[in-house]
Design an enzyme around this catalytic site. Structure first.
Site, short mmCIF file in Angstrom:
data_model
loop_
_atom_site.label_atom_id
_atom_site.label_comp_id
_atom_site.label_asym_id
_atom_site.label_seq_id
_atom_site.Cartn_x
_atom_site.Cartn_y
_atom_site.Cartn_z
N LYS A 22 0.87 -1.29 0.10
CA LYS A 22 0.08 -0.02 0.19
C LYS A 22 0.88 1.12 0.23
O LYS A 22 0.69 2.24 -0.88
CB LYS A 22 -0.86 0.04 1.30
CG LYS A 22 -1.81 1.35 1.23
CD LYS A 22 -3.14 0.67 2.07
CE LYS A 22 -2.92 0.43 3.33
NZ LYS A 22 -3.04 1.53 4.10
N SER A 23 1.82 1.13 0.79
CA SER A 23 2.73 2.52 0.92
C SER A 23 3.39 2.77 -0.43
O SER A 23 3.37 3.69 -0.85
CB SER A 23 3.96 2.41 1.86
OG SER A 23 3.35 2.04 3.01
N ARG A 27 2.84 5.82 -3.30
CA ARG A 27 3.95 6.87 -3.82
C ARG A 27 4.19 6.66 -5.08
O ARG A 27 4.55 8.00 -5.85
CB ARG A 27 5.26 6.28 -3.01
CG ARG A 27 5.17 6.79 -1.49
CD ARG A 27 5.94 5.84 -0.64
NE ARG A 27 6.26 6.43 0.72
CZ ARG A 27 5.40 6.22 1.42
NH1 ARG A 27 4.23 5.59 1.44
NH2 ARG A 27 5.75 6.60 2.94
N ARG A 121 -8.78 11.66 12.63
CA ARG A 121 -7.32 11.45 13.18
C ARG A 121 -6.47 12.94 13.00
O ARG A 121 -7.05 13.70 12.17
CB ARG A 121 -6.69 10.57 11.92
CG ARG A 121 -7.33 9.28 12.10
CD ARG A 121 -6.80 8.35 10.86
NE ARG A 121 -5.43 7.84 11.31
CZ ARG A 121 -4.72 6.97 10.30
NH1 ARG A 121 -5.23 6.43 9.41
NH2 ARG A 121 -3.68 6.80 10.68
N GLN A 167 4.68 9.08 7.08
CA GLN A 167 3.63 9.93 6.27
C GLN A 167 4.15 11.36 6.37
O GLN A 167 4.16 12.22 5.45
CB GLN A 167 2.19 9.86 6.80
CG GLN A 167 1.72 8.42 6.66
CD GLN A 167 0.23 8.13 7.12
OE1 GLN A 167 -0.18 8.80 7.88
NE2 GLN A 167 -0.21 7.08 6.97
N ASP A 318 2.25 -0.92 11.88
CA ASP A 318 0.94 -1.61 11.43
C ASP A 318 0.78 -3.06 11.88
O ASP A 318 -0.29 -3.50 11.91
CB ASP A 318 0.66 -1.37 10.21
CG ASP A 318 0.77 0.19 9.65
OD1 ASP A 318 0.24 0.86 10.67
OD2 ASP A 318 1.08 0.17 8.49
N LYS A 345 -4.22 5.55 14.81
CA LYS A 345 -4.56 4.92 13.45
C LYS A 345 -5.91 4.86 13.06
O LYS A 345 -6.70 5.79 13.71
CB LYS A 345 -3.78 3.57 13.65
CG LYS A 345 -2.34 3.30 13.96
CD LYS A 345 -1.58 4.06 12.90
CE LYS A 345 -0.19 4.25 13.02
NZ LYS A 345 0.83 4.93 12.06
N ARG A 349 -6.01 1.54 18.23
CA ARG A 349 -5.80 0.18 18.01
C ARG A 349 -5.17 -0.43 19.61
O ARG A 349 -5.41 -1.65 19.88
CB ARG A 349 -4.72 -0.13 16.97
CG ARG A 349 -5.24 0.03 15.74
CD ARG A 349 -4.17 -0.41 14.43
NE ARG A 349 -4.90 0.05 13.36
CZ ARG A 349 -4.27 0.11 12.15
NH1 ARG A 349 -2.97 0.31 12.17
NH2 ARG A 349 -4.66 0.15 11.11
N ARG A 394 -7.24 -3.40 9.85
CA ARG A 394 -6.30 -4.21 10.56
C ARG A 394 -6.71 -5.09 11.57
O ARG A 394 -6.60 -6.18 12.09
CB ARG A 394 -4.94 -3.55 10.64
CG ARG A 394 -4.32 -3.14 9.52
CD ARG A 394 -2.80 -2.75 9.68
NE ARG A 394 -2.36 -1.70 8.72
CZ ARG A 394 -2.17 -2.12 7.34
NH1 ARG A 394 -2.25 -3.46 6.79
NH2 ARG A 394 -1.48 -1.21 6.44
C1 S3P Z 1 2.59 4.90 6.23
C2 S3P Z 1 3.02 5.08 7.29
C3 S3P Z 1 2.62 4.83 8.67
C4 S3P Z 1 1.93 3.69 8.62
C5 S3P Z 1 0.76 3.58 7.44
C6 S3P Z 1 1.78 3.77 6.34
C7 S3P Z 1 3.12 5.26 4.92
O1 S3P Z 1 2.02 5.78 9.42
O2 S3P Z 1 0.93 3.39 9.83
O3 S3P Z 1 0.00 2.79 7.48
O4 S3P Z 1 2.85 4.75 3.85
O5 S3P Z 1 3.97 6.08 5.10
P1 S3P Z 1 2.69 6.96 10.27
O6 S3P Z 1 3.34 7.80 9.27
O7 S3P Z 1 1.38 7.89 10.55
O8 S3P Z 1 3.56 6.22 11.23
#
Ligand code: S3P
Length: 441
Positions: A22-23, A27, A121, A167, A318, A345, A349, A394
């Site tokens: 996903k990350s 990007r 959030r 993030q 995560d 999150k 969680r 999750r």
């Molecule tokens: C992510 C960073 C994490 C993670 C999220 C994906 C990312 O969050 O929990 O699921 O893709 O950069 P944080 O930046 O808030 O730690």
């Protein structure tokens, strides 16, 4: 509401194709939309979160399409243009925060919102530093909905990260892409570096070095247009973790999970499970498009409790919900430390783990305000609980895994959020031998 029941299985077998990371998917779409030329993405995660990012970029003018062969093609159509309606990012924290970063440098007005989970959030951690670059944010008490007005700022920018958040780091780097001057991010605690790796692949002038205090200094020099490239998205280790723990805690299991991304800043879950006694073997290790990848063979294992230090948190942030399920089946006590970020999150969680385990016959409580103690019983917990997933994919998947190996089935009140990251979770797990089905009461 889509309610399901997850019942005992006789074991999971087979080769599982877990969807893309996903990350990396978010990007790839974003960098492709600001690069010169045509970016091709192979293995993009086609989940709600990522598709919301694609739709947002299209609204901003980017050309995005999928070929018959399953490749995603991304092409910039000039600078982002002002969208004619609100951009709704659904459940996706990564999508909205990265988008705010990249948009901060465009002189357009954009209105952003999300679902009830995303609207609860914190966004100030992103909007405050981005405001220093001249962008203006009108928030709703620090949260979404947000109206932002970007600004083509050209001053150098530097920032020390107060929290290990990829993030936040990524948003700041993306905001620096249009500058002629340098953006410097000081990162005392390293967290996932997909943005840095991908920026390099797109030709950005970016370096990461440790200073004398052991702080990562990430330097992005401006005046450089990104060049489109081909991106390969490996399977998401955060999604693979559900299948891995499911195989470990169910008897007679032997699965192979293919092409799992093993970025060292994401593999905390594997290190911890191995220390707990997990039978996980790494096969066919290789590097694809700048990210390490392997196939993982996982067999049923007897796990033991473990003390997981706070330093591990950034590399498995995560995965705590699914690790907590592994801990419930392990022999002895597990302590998970340094979990304050879990409270912000998709749901809280920290609280969801305590409530969910307690409802299924496992003692779990807090130590101080950011650590958890889980009393593993080394055999099947009684299960039988009804979990409220609170729009958290999750949490929903973790407790479906718990049901696969508990004495009594575990029910989840609503699994619709699973589509945000792993739409094929239930069908894939059932094909391997799980027993998850719709529940009507
Ligand atoms: C992510 C960073 C994490 C993670 C999220 C994906 C990312 O969050 O929990 O699921 O893709 O950069 P944080 O930046 O808030 O730690």
């Amino acid at each position: 509401m889509h309610k399901v029941i997850s019942e005992k299985t006789n074991g999971l077998v087979g080769t599982l194709k877990i969807p893309g990371d996903k990350s990396i998917s978010h990007r790839a779409l974003i960098l492709g939309s600001v690069a010169r030329g045509t970016t091709e993405i192979k293995g993009l995660l086609e989940s709600e979160d990522v598709l919301n990012t694609a739709k947002a970029l299209q609204k901003l003018g980017t050309l995005i399409r999928k070929t018959d062969e399953g490749l995603w093609i991304v092409q910039s159509n000039g600078p982002f243009k002002q969208p004619d309606s609100v951009i709704d990012m659904g459940n996706s924290g990564t999508g909205v925060r990265l988008l705010m970063g990249v948009l901060a440098a465009y002189p357009i007005r954009v209105e952003l919102t999300g679902d009830a989970s995303l609207r609860s959030r914190p966004m100030k951690r992103i909007t405050d530093p981005l405001s220093e670059t001249g962008a203006v944010f009108e928030t709703t008490n620090g949260k979404l909905p947000i109206v932002m007005q970007g600004y083509a700022d050209d001053r150098a920018f530097s920032y020390t990260m107060p929290v290990a958040s990829a993030q936040l780091k990524s948003a700041l780097l993306l905001a620096g892409l249009r500058k002629k001057q340098t953006t410097t991010v000081y990162e005392p605690v390293a967290c996932r570096d997909h943005t840095e790796r991908m920026l390099k692949a797109f030709g950005a002038d970016i370096t990461v070095e440790k200073n004398k205090d052991n702080v990562n200094v990430i330097t992005l020099r401006g005046g450089n247009t990104l060049k489109a490239c081909s991106v390969f998205v490996p399977a998401d280790i955060s999604s693979a973790a559900f299948a891995i723990v499911a195989a470990l805690i169910t008897g007679n299991s032997d699965i192979t999970v293919e092409n799992v991304g093993l970025n060292p800043l994401r593999t905390g879950i594997l290190d911890v499970l191995l220390k707990m006694g997990a039978d996980i073997r790494f096969e066919n290790k290789r590097e694809i498009a700048g990210e390490p990848v392997a196939d993982l063979r996982v067999r049923s294992s007897s796990l033991k409790g473990i003390d997981v230090p706070a330093e591990t948190a950034p590399s498995m942030i995560d995965e705590y919900p699914i690790l907590a399920i592994a801990a419930a089946f392990a022999d002895g006590e597990t302590i998970l430390r340094g979990l304050s970020e879990l409270k912000v999150k998709e749901s809280d969680r920290f609280r969801a783990i305590i409530d969910g385990l307690n409802k299924n016959g496992i003692e779990c409580g807090e130590i101080g305000d950011d650590s958890l103690q889980i009393r593993g019983i080394g055999k099947k917990p009684c299960g039988g609980g009804l979990i409220e997933s609170k729009l958290d994919h999750r949490i929903a998947m973790s407790f479906m895994v718990m049901g696969m190996a508990s004495e009594n089935p575990v029910c989840i009140d609503d699994i619709s959020s699973v589509a945000t990251s792993f739409p094929e979770f239930i069908s894939l797990m059932n094909k391997a031998g799980a027993n998850i089905h719709d529940y009507c009461d």
